[in-house]
Design a protein around this motif. Structure first.
Motif, mmCIF file in Angstrom:
data_model
loop_
_atom_site.group_PDB
_atom_site.id
_atom_site.type_symbol
_atom_site.label_atom_id
_atom_site.label_comp_id
_atom_site.label_asym_id
_atom_site.label_seq_id
_atom_site.Cartn_x
_atom_site.Cartn_y
_atom_site.Cartn_z
ATOM 1 N N LYS B 500 0.827 -1.214 0.000
ATOM 2 C CA LYS B 500 0.000 0.000 0.000
ATOM 3 C C LYS B 500 0.863 1.266 0.000
ATOM 4 N N GLU B 501 2.178 1.071 -0.058
ATOM 5 C CA GLU B 501 3.104 2.207 0.025
ATOM 6 C C GLU B 501 2.767 3.084 1.230
ATOM 7 N N ALA B 502 2.554 2.408 2.362
ATOM 8 C CA ALA B 502 2.178 3.158 3.577
ATOM 9 C C ALA B 502 3.408 3.293 4.475
ATOM 10 N N TYR B 503 3.647 4.529 4.880
ATOM 11 C CA TYR B 503 4.817 4.816 5.726
ATOM 12 C C TYR B 503 4.374 4.921 7.178
ATOM 13 N N PHE B 504 4.776 3.952 7.978
ATOM 14 C CA PHE B 504 4.379 3.964 9.394
ATOM 15 C C PHE B 504 5.454 4.663 10.221
ATOM 16 N N LYS B 520 7.792 15.774 11.332
ATOM 17 C CA LYS B 520 7.804 14.560 10.499
ATOM 18 C C LYS B 520 6.890 14.743 9.287
ATOM 19 N N LEU B 521 5.703 15.303 9.541
ATOM 20 C CA LEU B 521 4.758 15.501 8.438
ATOM 21 C C LEU B 521 5.283 16.559 7.455
ATOM 22 N N ASP B 522 5.932 17.607 7.996
ATOM 23 C CA ASP B 522 6.533 18.621 7.125
ATOM 24 C C ASP B 522 7.551 17.964 6.191
ATOM 25 N N GLU B 523 8.315 17.047 6.779
ATOM 26 C CA GLU B 523 9.350 16.330 6.026
ATOM 27 C C GLU B 523 8.734 15.559 4.859
ATOM 28 N N TYR B 524 7.650 14.823 5.162
ATOM 29 C CA TYR B 524 6.977 14.055 4.116
ATOM 30 C C TYR B 524 6.347 14.980 3.073
ATOM 31 N N ALA B 525 5.769 16.097 3.567
ATOM 32 C CA ALA B 525 5.092 17.021 2.647
ATOM 33 C C ALA B 525 6.093 17.588 1.630
ATOM 34 N N ARG B 526 7.302 17.815 2.106
ATOM 35 C CA ARG B 526 8.336 18.363 1.219
ATOM 36 C C ARG B 526 8.927 17.291 0.305
ATOM 37 N N ALA B 527 9.283 16.151 0.942
ATOM 38 C CA ALA B 527 10.052 15.152 0.201
ATOM 39 C C ALA B 527 9.218 14.093 -0.505
ATOM 40 N N LYS B 528 8.034 13.814 -0.025
ATOM 41 C CA LYS B 528 7.234 12.734 -0.623
ATOM 42 C C LYS B 528 5.772 13.159 -0.761
ATOM 43 N N PRO B 529 5.512 14.148 -1.581
ATOM 44 C CA PRO B 529 4.106 14.571 -1.729
ATOM 45 C C PRO B 529 3.248 13.380 -2.158
ATOM 46 N N GLY B 530 2.080 13.303 -1.611
ATOM 47 C CA GLY B 530 1.153 12.230 -1.959
ATOM 48 C C GLY B 530 1.341 10.969 -1.140
ATOM 49 N N LYS B 550 -6.487 16.653 18.140
ATOM 50 C CA LYS B 550 -7.819 17.008 17.635
ATOM 51 C C LYS B 550 -7.733 18.129 16.608
ATOM 52 N N HIS B 551 -6.912 19.117 16.918
ATOM 53 C CA HIS B 551 -6.832 20.242 15.997
ATOM 54 C C HIS B 551 -6.071 19.914 14.726
ATOM 55 N N GLN B 552 -5.035 19.096 14.864
ATOM 56 C CA GLN B 552 -4.303 18.736 13.652
ATOM 57 C C GLN B 552 -5.185 17.869 12.752
ATOM 58 N N ILE B 553 -5.887 16.945 13.331
ATOM 59 C CA ILE B 553 -6.761 16.068 12.545
ATOM 60 C C ILE B 553 -7.876 16.903 11.890
ATOM 61 N N ALA B 554 -8.426 17.870 12.661
ATOM 62 C CA ALA B 554 -9.492 18.715 12.104
ATOM 63 C C ALA B 554 -8.961 19.515 10.912
ATOM 64 N N GLY B 555 -7.746 20.029 11.040
ATOM 65 C CA GLY B 555 -7.139 20.805 9.953
ATOM 66 C C GLY B 555 -6.933 19.947 8.717
ATOM 67 N N ILE B 556 -6.515 18.704 8.924
ATOM 68 C CA ILE B 556 -6.304 17.785 7.800
ATOM 69 C C ILE B 556 -7.643 17.454 7.134
ATOM 70 N N LYS B 557 -8.639 17.240 8.006
ATOM 71 C CA LYS B 557 -9.969 16.867 7.503
ATOM 72 C C LYS B 557 -10.547 17.985 6.626
ATOM 73 N N LYS B 558 -10.293 19.213 7.048
ATOM 74 C CA LYS B 558 -10.821 20.349 6.282
ATOM 75 C C LYS B 558 -9.957 20.666 5.060
ATOM 76 N N GLY B 559 -8.858 19.928 4.929
ATOM 77 C CA GLY B 559 -7.983 20.152 3.784
ATOM 78 C C GLY B 559 -7.083 21.360 3.961
ATOM 79 N N LYS B 560 -7.029 21.883 5.179
ATOM 80 C CA LYS B 560 -6.211 23.066 5.398
ATOM 81 C C LYS B 560 -4.777 22.706 5.793
ATOM 82 N N LEU B 561 -4.577 21.467 6.153
ATOM 83 C CA LEU B 561 -3.235 21.044 6.558
ATOM 84 C C LEU B 561 -2.836 19.819 5.745
ATOM 85 N N TYR B 562 -1.597 19.795 5.324
ATOM 86 C CA TYR B 562 -1.008 18.654 4.626
ATOM 87 C C TYR B 562 -1.946 18.093 3.556
ATOM 88 N N SER B 563 -2.448 18.997 2.770
ATOM 89 C CA SER B 563 -3.399 18.563 1.743
ATOM 90 C C SER B 563 -2.709 17.711 0.672
#
Lengths: 404, 601
Positions: B500-504, B520-530, B550-563
């Protein structure tokens, strides 16, 4: 029959239409204003816990809300970032921010994290959230639409951040105008909270003839009817208050919120963020809690102690009242007891408070009536002993503690 | 009669005895007179031959020799020496024995006071008892309803211009360190009020079966609603937030435990975890206030390693033995380097308030210190709630049958042991077949978590029929090609699930707190988009960072973070041995916390 309160121009408490107008003019604007303020917060909140760099890349227009006016590790006098922190509790550490940008410029922002104050520190946010929920409830129950008040939308505020001051001014204007300190309708709501019928009848002469309509619209109810064979005595000394979740209760809760938060004389700095935020728009924000106490003092004198029979009763304290027929057979001062709890004197005080002579319920209410009428005190069902009543005193000043 | 007779007999016997005694005394007196005269008589008798007179009767001794001499002289004329042997002269001293003795009682005088008693003076007053019964009806009572005159508010607004300037231009390098702005954070002492325990019906324990097993296609952040505003687990339990406890370098925590309970053990576990997130060792030194335990050097060494000091003050007497100075000395030992956390805990109300008073009264300015002081009053929770809370802390690990009324300390210790045991069991199960790569400084928790992730992935492949159910039958070489630990890539995940190309990424947040996840997420966002990034944390980490998650998950859910990423969050469910989406875990936790905070103002 015309009394003092009936002679006040524009105060038609017996008229449901007048009540609707009051809601339209005073509560609907508060709903719209708080909604706008919360929408601005919704734009910022998702970035909590994230790198500031994310905002610079995707939502650059939000940058001034979190960093506007940060200089050399501190906020300037009218910094927008500071105002955001005071109102919403969202911030970046000014020291971290200055340190990151001073060495790396914009690239350094990825090292800065957006934070949120703890719930306790976000007093302003909790106030506007509470007012928004309660005013929304009132509008819904009264079947009144949102106000068409002219204030900038959240979108406009994001584009032109200085417009937030216009919204803040309106928030302050309507909060003050709505309060029982300045508004007879809100004062009526405060009067009808935990007061006996006789006081209401004596104060509001037209209430009796319009009671059914007003009761239905505002949500007033009898919370305690004394056991006695005499019908007139029973009616006069029945305690009236607000039905849960109804209009009157929501308005009363809004008032408690404002007394609790517009109280700038409390010993702790609990309301400091609110005072500091309001100082962006006015030099001397009005202290509503203190103002209402002054109003009561001017009318009734200093409510230090009253004499009921041979006993002393302190209207500023809270009491547990055990009623048997027309007697108060046990009336410990709960404020006193809680203040000495966990001390060696506790047992003695407890014993003494529970062994005071019984009081006449009639005399008690007649003496205390004026304080209940002004909203200084309130009688409600005791939260722990369901069969007892509870007297709460000094409500405007104590509201700050109830809100936490 | 008999008595008289007996008396008479006794008297006559007495007289007889007296007479007898008198006679015996007389005889003795007579005999002694003869005895004293006899030597004189003897002496005279011995001189008799000298005068030429022949004794009429032979006598013993000298007389017999004299007789022999006469008989021999006559025929042979032999001169017989005349030997004169004088009789001994015995002289007696006559003394008078002192036979007197005293039996007279010594007299003591007693002073008896002379008291004059006066006759009572009684004064009576004449009154007449009021026997009248007032039956007159009181005039109608009026209530003085105040005429309140309200005034329209007066608004005086000021027009100020907001400072919107965002200064993000880098400064020229500082030549002098003194140019750095010094900002002193203002600290306020937070007083945590006791919280009333809400009364409500205890709901049956949620079974962990409700939480679904992880499916890599299922999102770990959606389909859930935050039902409560409670965003801090420690605050809901103990009234002080994790953020507040995290901030100060020097802190004194006054902890009032529930009598006959051990909430301090749960608090200790949470506090230690917070310490580890701050990069400290997370060890506890338990002390008492008695002198022998306070070895300053040892304490300093301990504090240098980042340990926390727990001081139990069982009762007031222990405290009463110490002066303010003693306490100051001890606290100075702890805080002398401006860093440290000390927890005073007691179950006694009086002692708690006494400690508080002592700590408050210390002149911190004089000591040059000002630690943040927290007061915590643990509240008693119903058994079911205690259990549910501890289950969440330790990932729903199976606990042995507990007696209702088991103390928190016991449940916490048991749960912690079971938690580690369950994770180690999984590690030992796969270790022979699938040794994971681990760096030297990797924490035990990290290694155990990697095995847990592998375990869930293998279970998944087994469920899908892609692997045999018996581990011995699995072709591990092939497994290692689809599940990799620490692969040579950037970013380098803990476990890569290739199908599944899933990075744990498992995060303990030790040393870096929540920022580690963001980085860690910033790192992935820069180096491995998608990329599909799966953040896995321990349940205790979720509890301590509920707000941030809760807030990070909410931001991701709304597409405002790590889209540009596909991010999901998981934690452990040890009862099923699966990873549980964080959303579901938080939902379950929020219900518990909502009940805890129900009824609070």
């Amino acid at each position: 029959m015309c009394g003092y309160y009936e002679s006040i121009s524009g105060f038609r408490y017996w008229d449901v239409k007048a009540w609707k107008q009051y809601i339209q003019q005073n509560i609907a604007p508060l709903y719209s204003i708080t909604t706008t303020l919360l929408e601005v917060r919704d734009e910022l909140a998702p970035y909590t816990g994230n790198s500031f760099g994310v905002i610079t890349n995707s939502r650059r227009e939000l940058l001034p809300f979190l960093a506007g006016g940060i200089k050399d590790g501190d906020y300037s006098k009218y910094s927008l970032a500071k105002l955001t922190r005071l109102i919403y509790g969202l911030y970046v550490d000014p020291r971290e921010f200055s340190s990151a940008v001073s060495s790396l410029g914009e690239e350094g922002l990825s090292e800065v994290v957006v934070k949120a104050e703890e719930k306790e520190s976000s007093v302003f946010l909790r106030l506007i959230s509470g007012l928004n929920r309660l005013s929304g409830n009132v509008l819904e129950l009264a079947d009144i639409g949102p106000s068409e008040i002219s204030i900038p939308s959240s979108g406009e505020i994001i584009k032109q951040p200085e417009k937030i001051l216009d919204v803040l001014k309106e928030f302050y204007r309507f909060s003050i105008s709505f309060s029982a300190n300045h508004n007879y309708y809100t004062f009526f709501i405060v009067s009808t909270r935990g007061t006996h019928w006789k006081a209401l009848r004596e104060g509001y002469h037209k209430l009796e003839e319009n009671l059914d309509e007003i009761k239905e619209f505002l949500g007033l109810e009898e919370i305690f009817i004394p056991e006695t064979g005499k019908e007139d005595v029973q009616r006069d000394y029945t305690i009236w208050s607000h039905s849960r979740g109804e209009i009157a209760e929501s308005i009363y809760s809004m008032q408690i919120g404002l007394w609790g938060r517009f109280n700038f004389e409390v010993e702790t700095e609990i309301n400091k963020p609110i005072e500091d935020a309001l100082r962006y728009i006015t030099k001397n924000p009005e202290d509503l809690a203190k103002g209402h106490i002054r109003l009561v003092k001017d009318a009734l004198g200093d409510p230090r102690e009253i004499h009921i029979g041979n006993e002393r009763f302190y209207p500023k304290d809270s009491y547990d009242l055990k009623i048997e027929g027309l007697w108060i057979t046990d009336w410990p001062n709960e404020t006193l007891i809680s203040s000495v709890s966990a001390t060696s004197a506790a047992r003695d005080v407890l014993k003494r408070e529970h062994s005071k002579p019984k009081l006449s319920f009639i005399e008690f209410l007649d003496q205390l009536g004026p304080y209940l009428f002004t909203g200084y005190g309130e009688i409600s069902r005791h939260p722990k002993h369901k069969e007892h009543l509870k007297y709460y005193g000094n409500i405007p000043m104590n509201a700050v503690w109830w809100l936490g | 009669m008999n008595e008289q007779r007996d008396e008479t007999k006794r008297k006559s016997k007495y007289h007889r005895e007296r007479k007898g005694r008198a006679r015996r005394e007389e005889r003795a007196s007579h005999h002694s007179t003869h005895a004293t005269q006899e030597p004189k008589t003897e002496k005279l008798r011995s001189h008799t031959p000298k005068e030429g007179k022949v004794p009429q009767e032979p006598s013993e001794g000298i007389d017999h020799i004299s007789k022999l001499a006469v008989q021999v002289n006559e025929p042979y004329k032999v001169t017989i020496p005349k030997v004169l042997i004088s009789t001994p002269t015995i002289e007696y001293d006559l003394i008078k024995m002192d036979t007197e003795y005293s039996i007279q009682k010594k007299k003591q005088r007693v002073q008896v006071p002379t008291i004059k008693i006066n006759a009572p003076i009684l004064e009576f007053q004449r009154i007449s008892v009021d026997s009248n019964v007032t039956m007159t009806k009181k005039a109608r009572r009026f209530i003085k309803i105040p005429r309140i005159r309200l005034h329209a508010p007066v608004f005086v607004f000021q027009d100020k211009t907001l400072d919107l300037v965002v200064d993000i231009s880098p400064n020229p390098p500082l030549s002098d360190i003194s140019q750095l702005p010094i900002i002193q954070a203002k600290k306020t002492q937070r007083v945590i009020q006791p919280i009333s325990v809400p009364k409500h019906e205890t709901r049956p324990l949620e079974t962990t079966q409700e939480t679904e097993a992880v499916s890599l296609s299922e999102t770990g952040s959606s389909n859930w609603i935050i039902e409560t505003e409670t965003e801090d687990f420690i605050k809901a339990l103990f009234g002080v937030s994790s953020q507040e406890l995290r901030e100060p370098n020097a802190a004194i925590i006054l902890f009032k435990d529930v009598r006959d309970e051990g909430y301090i053990h749960l608090f200790e576990k949470l506090l230690l975890r917070l310490q580890r997130e701050k990069g400290k060792t997370g060890k506890v030194k338990k002390l008492t206030l008695s002198d022998e335990d306070w070895n300053k050097e040892e304490i300093e060494k301990w504090l240098d390693e980042g340990g926390i000091i727990f001081i139990e003050v069982a009762n007031r007497e222990i405290l009463d033995k110490l002066t303010k100075r003693d306490i100051a000395d001890r606290l100075w030992a702890i805080f002398s380097k401006g860093d440290g956390t000390v927890v005073f805990h007691t179950k006694d109300d009086d002692t708690f308030y006494a400690i508080n008073e002592l700590v408050q009264e210390l002149n911190w300015n004089k000591l040059g210190l000002k630690p943040e002081i927290f007061k915590i009053l643990a509240r008693e929770l119903p058994f079911e709630e205690k259990l549910r809370i501890i289950e969440h802390v330790y990932g729903f690990v199976s606990l042995p049958d507990l007696m209702p009324g088991s103390k928190v300390s016991w449940i916490v210790n048991t749960a912690e042991k079971q938690y580690l045991k369950a994770l180690k069991r999984i590690m030992h199960k796969y270790e022979p077949f699938f040794p994971v790569r681990a760096s030297d400084d990797e924490s035990t928790e990290h290694v155990l978590a990697k095995y847990f992730i592998i375990h869930t992935l293998i279970k998944r492949l087994q469920r899908e029929g892609k692997l045999p159910s018996r581990l011995q039958d699995v072709e591990w070489d092939k497994v290692r090609t689809i599940i990799e630990t620490e692969p040579e890539s950037y970013p380098r995940p803990d476990v890569l699930y290739k199908p599944k190309e899933a990075y744990f990424e498992f995060e303990t947040l030790f040393g870096e707190s929540f920022r580690k996840i963001t980085n860690k997420l910033d790192e992935y966002a820069r180096a491995k988009p998608g990329a599909k990034v799966r953040i896995v944390v321990e349940p205790i980490t979720v509890l301590l960072h509920l707000h941030e998650f809760k807030h990070q998950i909410a931001g991701i859910k709304k597409g405002k973070l790590y889209s540009n990423l596909n991010v999901e969050y998981y934690t452990f469910n040890l009862s099923t041995g699966e990873l549980v989406p964080l959303g579901k875990f938080i939902e379950s936790l929020s219900r518990v916390l909502a009940e805890l905070t129900e009824g609070e103002p």
